[in-house]
Motif scaffolding. Structure first.
Motif, PDB file in Angstrom:
ATOM      1  N   ARG A 957      43.588  30.019  30.887  1.00  0.00           N
ATOM      2  CA  ARG A 957      42.725  30.973  31.596  1.00  0.00           C
ATOM      3  C   ARG A 957      41.726  30.238  32.468  1.00  0.00           C
ATOM      4  O   ARG A 957      41.506  30.592  33.628  1.00  0.00           O
ATOM      5  CB  ARG A 957      42.001  31.867  30.572  1.00  0.00           C
ATOM      6  N   ARG A 960      43.328  28.836  35.465  1.00  0.00           N
ATOM      7  CA  ARG A 960      44.006  29.888  36.235  1.00  0.00           C
ATOM      8  C   ARG A 960      45.496  29.559  36.429  1.00  0.00           C
ATOM      9  O   ARG A 960      46.027  29.539  37.529  1.00  0.00           O
ATOM     10  CB  ARG A 960      43.322  30.102  37.595  1.00  0.00           C
ATOM     11  N   TRP A 964      47.261  34.003  34.665  1.00  0.00           N
ATOM     12  CA  TRP A 964      45.797  34.007  34.823  1.00  0.00           C
ATOM     13  C   TRP A 964      45.376  33.570  36.221  1.00  0.00           C
ATOM     14  O   TRP A 964      44.197  33.303  36.461  1.00  0.00           O
ATOM     15  CB  TRP A 964      45.164  33.081  33.782  1.00  0.00           C
ATOM     16  N   ASP A 968      41.235  37.360  34.580  1.00  0.00           N
ATOM     17  CA  ASP A 968      41.687  38.113  33.406  1.00  0.00           C
ATOM     18  C   ASP A 968      42.589  39.238  33.844  1.00  0.00           C
ATOM     19  O   ASP A 968      42.270  39.992  34.765  1.00  0.00           O
ATOM     20  CB  ASP A 968      40.495  38.664  32.632  1.00  0.00           C
TER      21      ASP A 968
END
Length: 985
Positions: A957, A960, A964, A968
């Motif tokens: 997360r 990214r 992701w 989110d």
């Protein structure tokens, strides 16, 4: 002939040793009283003249060879009766006589068949005549009339009977191509007739049919030398008794010696070398068996002087015998290594062993043999059975003797394998690294023998000094015991009876045949394995197959980090990587104390010190300390185990739990049940897996008052009041992935499952016939059949998922099938389907449907679904790796198996054998999956698993990655992944 020189007209008996021409025989006495060979006589048949065979460089008289062959084949080696009729002193006292073979007069037989003519007496020799002269003349006349033998009336017969002799290879080897003859005939038996025996191991032979006259040295041995005699005048003139006229003294006149002959005689007479002991006996031994006999010569090689080296075989009745082996066996020749190397390995070993036996029995030439000093001593009648406790190296074991009580210092016996040597393991304390293939040899024996019942036959002990290259304790000598160790054949009845009978597999032979050791070349009279020949044969096979140490390949390099000698800080650095793995496969290398061990972890290539959490044995020197060590050596020494690492103490010893891999038994229970350890759970028993099982084992020992609990009184010891938490041991399967469906779902097969091997063997044994006749076989939905997989044309068990309605009309009609052993599904024509025997179809399918636990993987039609499917396919199917599947739960909502993707589903954590993190975590890390939604009341073990996985999701997360990419993708309440952008697949 039993009493030396015979008088004329006295009948004697003897045996024909040689036949030199068609009218001359050499006869030996049947019995004699003096030492050495028996006396012999050369008898020429009275009043006969046979054709003369060629001398060196000469030519035969017509029919000379046939004449000699007639008499040779008639009487060689046979018992005869003879008497001397007369002597001719002018021809060196040559004796003429009558010889009977049974009731047959040899002279009459020779003349009757036309192989000799009758010599009429001259006026000066009226008394030198055969007593059967009248009959001989009559038989000669009949032979002439019939045209027998030399009287043949066939045109050109006389000329054809003269042999075309090639240049002799004896005396003048300039025209003889020894290497050419060897190249053309090596290993092939050649027929020949022995014409002369020079000494016991050297013969001169006519090789048939070309009549090549050669000298052959018997391979692998040497008979005693005949020496060199003083030369005389007679020795200068080459005597040829067969070249003179029979009974004609006038033909024997000789001219005076030339000056050159006198000089040669004088020089030769100045040197005399006496013969070796038993030389005459060895020569006679060979003469009696092969002189003038048909033999077979097998050339083995040529020495640097172009002498032929070969094996000589002769017939003794219906038996074919090896002359060389017979000479050695009778103590009349010694083994010679350089020429024995030309023989095949089996013949060479046989000669060597035969000579050794002769030396032991002191036969003939070995009568005064004194064996060299030996540092080995035979061990007699020390056979026992027991279990292998430890494999020290590829040639040394520690076996626990069944007959000695457990715990006794004498219970464990160190046995070195007789007559073999494996690569040395080295000494880590001296920084000696293992020799090439040393680890492989030790590991081979460990997997084969640890914990197995074996039969040990002790054979010899040997005193080892530090100079012998063997590591000894201290500076002095050390005695090592050697024996043969056998894995008993599977037989019914007790082991003691099995040990007395023929044992099973010889471990030493097994090591040698794998190319993981060599056979020791013992000196004469040195003790050796009772199965030495089998070891040599196994070594020859390993060398021929270029196995391991006999190959040109280097031993696989293996670098092991030994944390037992490293600092505690380095051990603590390893802790996180060991804690990440749920269960670690390891091997117990050494038992340091009852509860502390040295373990080797193959996956991490490291050795660690490991101790049980909450289980403690008496310390060194305390009561029952040695007994605890002996017990754990019997139970887990060098066994495959699985461990869970919980922590590491300040000394660098890792703490945790251990299970024996085969039985899944917690190793701590062995000590607790035997009363050799106590539970120590001051930090809380809830942290120890299977703590309740350990406490039950301890309670059992307390109740029986075993060992350290012998004075235990209930209630005197305060039991820790911390709450007990029973931790369920999760089921772990060793699997390979066979099909990936997508969405984190896949099929697996269990590795090592006997059912898999059984089904594969049954399918391999099937005899598949042609396609069934239309209408004779109509499979329906749900039926189990055999179907041919389109990619590799293999036949596999399959379930009909869908098919045409009604009866089959064409071989091209299609059926949808599900391969129940692999999990894949395809459409196949009717021609690729066969009925299957119920014995094969009744076993359940081997493919097990699984789903990755605690994560959600996008389906094929969702964003990143194809990426996730391709990733899972790559790391599982394409890699071909084995995995550990930890079963977190079972989902039975799929109901009965009806096709791909249905049936009971195992929810698993999938970990590759050589990876540190699970596939579940890796997919979260790659951003192609997300975690399940947490619920409020989760079991503690699931909460811990989710906490560990959340770290990998947070990493994706933050960076990214994957799903992701745009931040989110859902709120905490969302359950499905929303569509953000088109899939990249």
């Amino acid at each position: 002939m039993a009493t030396g020189a015979a008088t004329e007209n006295q009948w004697l008996k003897g045996r024909v040793k040689a036949v030199t021409s068609g009218d001359c025989l050499v006869i030996t006495a049947l019995t004699h009283n003096r030492a050495g060979p028996p006396p012999e006589k050369t008898i020429t048949l009275s009043s006969l003249m046979a054709p003369k065979m060629a001398r060196r460089g000469g030519i035969d008289e017509p029919f000379a060879w046939e004449s000699r062959e007639f008499l040779r084949k008639l009487c060689i080696g046979k018992e005869v009766a003879f008497k001397v009729d007369y002597k001719v002193e002018a021809i060196a006292g040559r004796e003429f006589g009558s010889v009977y073979l049974g009731n047959e007069n040899l002279a009459k037989l020779v003349v009757q068949n036309g192989w000799a003519k009758v010599r009429r007496p001259g006026q000066q020799n009226q008394d030198k005549v055969s007593p059967y002269i009248a009959e001989l003349e009559q038989l000669e006349e009949q032979a002439q009339q019939e045209g027998f033998g030399r009287w043949s009336k066939v045109p050109g017969a006389a000329e054809a009977s003269i042999r075309n002799l090639p240049p002799s290879a004896v005396g003048d080897s300039g025209n003889f191509d020894a290497m050419g003859l060897l190249a053309a005939s090596k290993g092939k038996p050649m027929e020949g007739i022995v014409e002369q025996v020079r000494d016991g191991s050297t013969i001169r032979v006519y090789l048939l049919p070309e009549f090549q006259f050669v000298q052959v040295f018997v391979a692998g041995l040497q008979a005693p030398s005949m020496g060199r005699r003083q030369s005389t005048q007679e020795a200068v003139v080459d005597p040829d008794v067969t070249a003179t006229s029979n009974g004609d003294a006038s033909a024997e006149t000789r001219g005076p010696l030339t000056t050159a002959q006198r000089l040669a005689a004088s020089a030769a007479s100045s040197v005399e070398v006496s013969s070796d002991p038993f030389a005459m006996e060895a020569k006679y031994f060979t003469e009696l068996r092969v002189l003038n006999r048909d033999v077979r010569i097998v050339l083995e090689g040529v020495d640097k002087f172009t002498n032929l080296i070969g094996s000589v075989y002769y017939s003794d009745g219906d038996t074919v015998k090896d002359l060389g082996l017979e000479l050695v066996e009778n103590g009349l020749a010694k083994y010679v290594e350089w020429s024995a190397n030309m023989l095949d390995e089996e013949a060479k070993k046989k000669l060597k062993a035969t000579e050794l036996q002769c030396k032991k029995n002191r036969v003939k030439m070995w009568a005064n043999y004194v064996p060299p000093a030996s540092n080995s001593k035979a061990i007699h009648d020390q056979n026992f059975t027991g279990k292998v406790v430890e494999v020290v190296s590829g040639d040394c074991l520690v076996v626990a003797d069944d007959s000695i009580p457990f715990g006794s210092p004498m219970a464990e016996r160190r046995v070195c394998l007789s007559s073999i040597r494996s690569p040395k393991m080295g000494n880590p304390r001296r920084e000696e690294k293992p020799a090439p293939y040393a680890r492989e040899a030790k590991e081979f024996l460990r997997q084969k023998l640890i914990g197995m019942e074996v039969i040990v036959q002790m054979e010899y002990s040997r005193k080892i000094s530090p100079g012998d290259g063997v590591t000894t304790s201290g500076a002095g000598d050390r005695v090592m015991d050697f024996g043969s160790v056998f894995l008993p054949s599977p037989t019914k009845g007790d082991t003691a009876v099995a040990a007395a009978a023929t044992p099973g597999t010889n471990i030493a032979e097994l090591i040698i045949s794998r190319g993981l050791g060599t056979v020791v070349r013992h000196r004469d009279f040195e003790e050796r394995s009772n199965h030495y020949d089998a070891l040599l044969a196994a070594e020859a096979r390993a060398i021929a197959g270029k196995k391991n140490i006999h190959s040109a390949k280097d031993s696989p390099a293996l670098h092991i980090a030994d944390l037992t000698v490293a600092s505690a800080k380095k051990a603590k650095d390893f802790l996180p990587s060991l804690q990440r793995i749920n269960q670690i496969s390891a091997v117990v290398e050494y038992v340091l104390s009852g509860h502390r061990f040295k373990l080797y972890i193959p996956k991490e290539s490291c050795s660690i010190a490991f101790a049980f959490s909450g289980v403690r044995c008496p310390g060194r020197g305390e009561p029952y300390s040695e007994e605890a060590i002996a017990l754990m050596r019997r139970k887990i020494m060098q066994r495959d185990v699985e461990i869970v690492v919980e922590n590491v103490d300040r000394t660098g010893t890792f703490l945790g739990s251990m299970w024996e891999k085969n039985s899944k038994t917690n190793a701590g229970t062995y000590l607790l049940e035997a009363g050799l350890a106590k539970m120590q759970t001051g930090f809380g028993a809830d942290r120890i897996p299977e703590a309740h099982i350990l406490e039950m084992a301890e309670r059992s020992a307390k109740n029986q008052k075993l060992k350290i609990w012998e004075n235990y009184v209930e209630g005197e010891e305060v039991v820790n009041g911390s709450s007990k938490v029973e931790t369920r041991q999760k089921e772990t399967l060793k699997v390979v992935v066979t099909e990936v469906l997508g969405g984190g779902r896949f099929y697996v097969q269990t590795v090592g499952d006997q059912k898999v091997a059984s089904i594969q063997n049954q399918l391999a044994a099937l005899s598949l016939k042609d396609a069934p006749i239309i209408g004779s076989f109509n499979p329906k939905k749900g039926d189990i059949v055999l179907a041919q997989f389109s990619l590799d044309n293999s036949w596999n068990r399959a379930m009909i998922v869908n098919g045409p309605r009604g009866a089959v009309q064409s071989p091209e009609e299609e059926f949808e099938v599900f391969y129940i052993d692999y999990g894949n599904q395809e459409i196949v024509p009717y021609s690729a389907i066969r009925p299957v025997d119920p014995s094969v179809s009744s076993a359940p399918g081997l493919a097990q449907l699984c789903r990755l636990a605690y994560i959600k993987v996008p389906g094929k039609e969702e964003d990143f679904g194809r990426d996730a499917g391709e990733y899972l396919h790559t790391v599982t199917l394409e890699s071909g790796k084995e995995f550990r599947a930890v079963v977190e739960e079972r989902d039975t909502s799929g109901g009965k198996v009806k096709g791909q993707g249905t049936g009971t589903e195992l929810v698993v954590t999938l970990i590759a054998v050589d990876d540190e993190i699970s596939v579940n975590a890796a997919m979260l890390q790659e951003g192609i999956a997300r975690m399940e939604k947490r619920r409020r009341w989760e079991p503690k073990d699931k909460q811990a698993a989710l906490d560990a996985l959340e770290k990998f999701q947070d990493e994706a997360r933050k960076s990214r990655t994957g799903i992701w990419e745009y931040g989110d993708i859902q709120s905490d309440d969302e359950d499905n992944v929303p569509v953000r952008k088109p899939g990249r697949g």
